[in-house]
Design an enzyme around this catalytic site. Structure first.
Site, PDB file in Angstrom:
ATOM      1  N   LYS A  25       0.815  -1.212   0.000  1.00  0.00           N
ATOM      2  CA  LYS A  25       0.000   0.000   0.000  1.00  0.00           C
ATOM      3  C   LYS A  25       0.856   1.273   0.000  1.00  0.00           C
ATOM      4  O   LYS A  25       0.673   2.169  -0.827  1.00  0.00           O
ATOM      5  CB  LYS A  25      -0.918  -0.034   1.226  1.00  0.00           C
ATOM      6  CG  LYS A  25      -1.665   1.228   1.505  1.00  0.00           C
ATOM      7  CD  LYS A  25      -2.706   1.509   0.455  1.00  0.00           C
ATOM      8  CE  LYS A  25      -3.267   2.882   0.632  1.00  0.00           C
ATOM      9  NZ  LYS A  25      -4.662   2.986   0.426  1.00  0.00           N
ATOM     10  N   ASN A  31       1.283   4.041  -3.139  1.00  0.00           N
ATOM     11  CA  ASN A  31       1.009   5.478  -3.025  1.00  0.00           C
ATOM     12  C   ASN A  31       2.279   6.307  -3.240  1.00  0.00           C
ATOM     13  O   ASN A  31       2.222   7.398  -3.804  1.00  0.00           O
ATOM     14  CB  ASN A  31       0.356   5.796  -1.682  1.00  0.00           C
ATOM     15  CG  ASN A  31      -1.152   5.560  -1.739  1.00  0.00           C
ATOM     16  OD1 ASN A  31      -1.686   5.227  -2.790  1.00  0.00           O
ATOM     17  ND2 ASN A  31      -1.821   5.721  -0.619  1.00  0.00           N
ATOM     18  N   PHE A  73      -1.654   9.462 -14.404  1.00  0.00           N
ATOM     19  CA  PHE A  73      -0.921  10.153 -13.329  1.00  0.00           C
ATOM     20  C   PHE A  73       0.251  10.987 -13.852  1.00  0.00           C
ATOM     21  O   PHE A  73       1.263  11.152 -13.192  1.00  0.00           O
ATOM     22  CB  PHE A  73      -0.485   9.162 -12.231  1.00  0.00           C
ATOM     23  CG  PHE A  73      -1.548   9.026 -11.179  1.00  0.00           C
ATOM     24  CD1 PHE A  73      -2.775   8.479 -11.501  1.00  0.00           C
ATOM     25  CD2 PHE A  73      -1.357   9.513  -9.893  1.00  0.00           C
ATOM     26  CE1 PHE A  73      -3.803   8.394 -10.559  1.00  0.00           C
ATOM     27  CE2 PHE A  73      -2.376   9.442  -8.938  1.00  0.00           C
ATOM     28  CZ  PHE A  73      -3.598   8.878  -9.274  1.00  0.00           C
ATOM     29  N   CYS A  84      -4.683  10.795   1.702  1.00  0.00           N
ATOM     30  CA  CYS A  84      -3.798   9.629   1.587  1.00  0.00           C
ATOM     31  C   CYS A  84      -2.378   9.955   1.145  1.00  0.00           C
ATOM     32  O   CYS A  84      -1.441   9.809   1.922  1.00  0.00           O
ATOM     33  CB  CYS A  84      -4.397   8.603   0.632  1.00  0.00           C
ATOM     34  SG  CYS A  84      -5.847   7.814   1.326  1.00  0.00           S
TER      35      CYS A  84
HETATM   36  C1  UDX Z   1      -5.049   7.549  -3.606  1.00  0.00           C
HETATM   37  C2  UDX Z   1      -4.649   6.284  -4.390  1.00  0.00           C
HETATM   38  O1  UDX Z   1      -4.848   6.502  -5.799  1.00  0.00           O
HETATM   39  C3  UDX Z   1      -5.483   5.113  -3.923  1.00  0.00           C
HETATM   40  O2  UDX Z   1      -5.087   3.912  -4.600  1.00  0.00           O
HETATM   41  C4  UDX Z   1      -5.273   4.955  -2.432  1.00  0.00           C
HETATM   42  O3  UDX Z   1      -6.068   3.890  -1.947  1.00  0.00           O
HETATM   43  C5  UDX Z   1      -5.622   6.243  -1.687  1.00  0.00           C
HETATM   44  O4  UDX Z   1      -4.872   7.322  -2.218  1.00  0.00           O
HETATM   45  P1  UDX Z   1      -7.097   9.270  -3.736  1.00  0.00           P
HETATM   46  O5  UDX Z   1      -6.502   9.943  -2.537  1.00  0.00           O
HETATM   47  O6  UDX Z   1      -8.558   9.019  -3.786  1.00  0.00           O
HETATM   48  O7  UDX Z   1      -6.405   7.827  -3.921  1.00  0.00           O
HETATM   49  O8  UDX Z   1      -6.712  10.176  -4.979  1.00  0.00           O
HETATM   50  P2  UDX Z   1      -5.939  10.029  -6.371  1.00  0.00           P
HETATM   51  O9  UDX Z   1      -6.909   9.773  -7.463  1.00  0.00           O
HETATM   52  O10 UDX Z   1      -4.785   9.105  -6.268  1.00  0.00           O
HETATM   53  O11 UDX Z   1      -5.411  11.530  -6.539  1.00  0.00           O
HETATM   54  C6  UDX Z   1      -4.525  12.087  -5.566  1.00  0.00           C
HETATM   55  C7  UDX Z   1      -4.173  13.511  -5.901  1.00  0.00           C
HETATM   56  O12 UDX Z   1      -3.297  13.564  -7.009  1.00  0.00           O
HETATM   57  C8  UDX Z   1      -5.343  14.442  -6.240  1.00  0.00           C
HETATM   58  O13 UDX Z   1      -5.148  15.663  -5.559  1.00  0.00           O
HETATM   59  C9  UDX Z   1      -5.230  14.603  -7.739  1.00  0.00           C
HETATM   60  O14 UDX Z   1      -5.776  15.833  -8.173  1.00  0.00           O
HETATM   61  C10 UDX Z   1      -3.714  14.543  -7.934  1.00  0.00           C
HETATM   62  N1  UDX Z   1      -3.303  14.124  -9.286  1.00  0.00           N
HETATM   63  C11 UDX Z   1      -3.652  12.890  -9.753  1.00  0.00           C
HETATM   64  C12 UDX Z   1      -2.511  14.973 -10.054  1.00  0.00           C
HETATM   65  O15 UDX Z   1      -2.165  16.085  -9.634  1.00  0.00           O
HETATM   66  N2  UDX Z   1      -2.104  14.555 -11.294  1.00  0.00           N
HETATM   67  C13 UDX Z   1      -2.429  13.335 -11.794  1.00  0.00           C
HETATM   68  O16 UDX Z   1      -2.018  13.037 -12.922  1.00  0.00           O
HETATM   69  C14 UDX Z   1      -3.236  12.485 -11.009  1.00  0.00           C
END
Ligand code: UDX
Length: 448
Positions: free
Chosen positions: A215, A219, A260, A271
């Site tokens: 996990k 992340n 991403f 997270c």
């Molecule tokens: C994350 C993990 O993806 C998930 O697998 C884990 O269980 C919990 O943490 P989450 O916190 O829901 O999930 O958000 P995520 O979709 O991963 O986005 C995280 C952050 O990254 C957001 O603020 C998003 O805006 C940002 N982000 C994402 C970017 O800035 N650029 C990207 O290309 C993708």
């Protein structure tokens, strides 16, 4: 006989897991220590915004017309222990105040409260994100406290759900990882997850530390990918390149992949930021801190994005470099779209910084208004995007909601004082905005 399942902690993770387990056909009892949450959930209402979750609750919560009646909630530990064969621990593990390490107090107290009542065979399954080594320690605690002694066992089963896709990710996980000490624990978890495994979800069986590490490693990788592209955005700005095109071209390499790689104001939420910090703290305790020093850089690239957005806004409002008397419209408050979560939200952070420097900030978000107001009551709030933009000297697009992509730049242009938009998420169509007379700027992209 079919397994009976309990879920301890009913936040994003627990409420979704409980509803999903009922959907898979199990009888489920959920527990939380907050009475208001239990009241809401028992009435089929969700204490946060998560697409599809309320519908799933309605389908299963006992007492709701037409429901399966397989899901109910309680605050009683003895009832929970008596009911369940498998107990999932889904409480949160926030960052400790004043340090990087993770606060294990909720997990510890959940395990202790439960263990004392375990008088019959049971499998306790940890799902919370914890520092590596916690499962071994908690297994020891359960062995000390549970009246049923050897008939109670622990397993670790990290959760990878994304907010906004929690229901889908829980019902159709892209992998199921379990850390177990016995074949019996593996057999029980194979029974719990028979439906998704039957549909093709890979099932990875490992030891406790590896399961815990999957996990935090996942992340950390995601955070690194985002900070990588944001570092490239900084270089693009210096060199006159276009980070969007760069990401598109990089993404065609299957080894890299295109997900991403969206440059912008960076990651936030409950997270990624706290998980990478807790991971660094834990590696330090284990004497492996050197292995993770790169995460410090990942964190600081990410935090720099927020400051950079503030500077772009300062430049945009012009004059003497001060925000005093300037009206700034902020579109977005949540850390990502399709969620009402504002925890460590880059959007709200930028809005707050500008406000604290004297700017008149007005925020609009489709779902995050209540949480944002609670966290930042001194910011201005508007009922719609157009209202937020009315009279603005500059518009900041900070959370990539679909509603913002669908906005009509002409309508917004009529409301704004100056047609100047900064896209902090690289998510709007520059041509559309420029065609409507706006000056469009984004991070890591050339100015037109
Ligand atoms: C994350 C993990 O993806 C998930 O697998 C884990 O269980 C919990 O943490 P989450 O916190 O829901 O999930 O958000 P995520 O979709 O991963 O986005 C995280 C952050 O990254 C957001 O603020 C998003 O805006 C940002 N982000 C994402 C970017 O800035 N650029 C990207 O290309 C993708």
């Amino acid at each position: 006989m079919a397994l009976k399942i309990t879920v301890i902690g009913t936040g994003y993770l627990g409420a979704t897991h409980a509803a999903a387990m009922a959907e898979l056909g199990f009888d489920v009892l959920g527990l939380d220590v907050v009475p208001e949450k239990i009241d809401m959930l028992s009435a089929g209402r969700v204490p946060m915004y998560e697409p599809g979750l309320e519908e799933l609750l309605h389908k299963h919560v006992v007492g709701i017309e037409g429901s399966s009646g397989r899901l109910r909630f309680t605050m009683d530990w003895a009832e929970l222990a008596e009911f369940g064969d498998v107990h999932f621990i889904c409480v949160n593990t926030p960052q400790k105040h004043g340090e990087y390490a993770c606060d294990m107090s909720y997990v510890d107290s959940a395990v202790e409260s439960l263990a004392k009542h375990l008088a019959k065979p049971a499998l306790v399954v940890g799902k919370s994100t914890v520092p590596v080594g916690s499962a071994e320690r908690l297994a020891g605690r359960i062995a000390e406290l549970a009246p049923a002694r050897d008939e109670v066992e622990l397993a670790w089963n990290p959760e990878f759900l994304r907010e906004g896709f929690a229901v889908q990710d829980t019902l159709h996980p892209d992998r199921i990882v379990i850390g177990v000490h016995s074949e019996r624990a593996e057999r029980i978890l194979r029974e719990v997850y028979a439906t998704p495994v039957g549909e093709g979800s890979p099932f990875v069986v490992t030891d406790f530390p590896t399961a815990e590490l999957v996990k935090t490693a996942a992340n950390s990788f995601l955070a690194t990918k985002i900070s990588f592209i944001n570092a490239m955005a900084e270089v693009c700005e210096a060199a006159g390149g276009d980070v969007q095109k760069l990401a598109e071209a990089l993404g065609h390499d299957e080894r890299i992949g295109k997900k991403f790689l969206r440059a912008g104001i960076g990651f936030g939420g409950g997270c990624l930021p706290k998980d990478i910090r807790a991971f660094m703290a834990r590696a330090g305790e284990l004497g492996a801190d050197q292995a993770l020093t790169f995460l410090r850089e990942v964190d600081s690239i990410n935090m720099r994005r927020r400051g950079h957005m503030v500077e772009l806004a300062r430049e945009a409002v012009g004059g003497d470099g001060s925000f005093l008397g300037k009206r700034v419209a902020v579109l977005g408050a949540t850390f990502k779209p399709d969620s009402d979560d504002v925890r460590d939200s880059p959007a709200l952070n930028v809005a707050g910084q500008i406000h604290l420097q004297g700017g008149q900030v007005t925020v609009y978000d489709p779902k995050g208004m209540e949480n944002a107001k609670r966290l930042f009551p001194t910011l201005g709030y508007a009922e719609s995007a157009v209202d937020a933009v009315r009279g603005a000297d500059v518009v900041l697009h900070l959370t990539e909601w679909r509603e913002f992509r669908d906005l009509d730049p002409a309508v917004l242009g009529a409301a704004a004082s100056r047609k100047l938009i900064l896209d902090g998420r690289n998510a709007l169509d520059p041509q559309l905005w420029r065609a409507a007379g706006w000056t469009y700027r984004a991070m890591g992209r050339p100015r037109a």
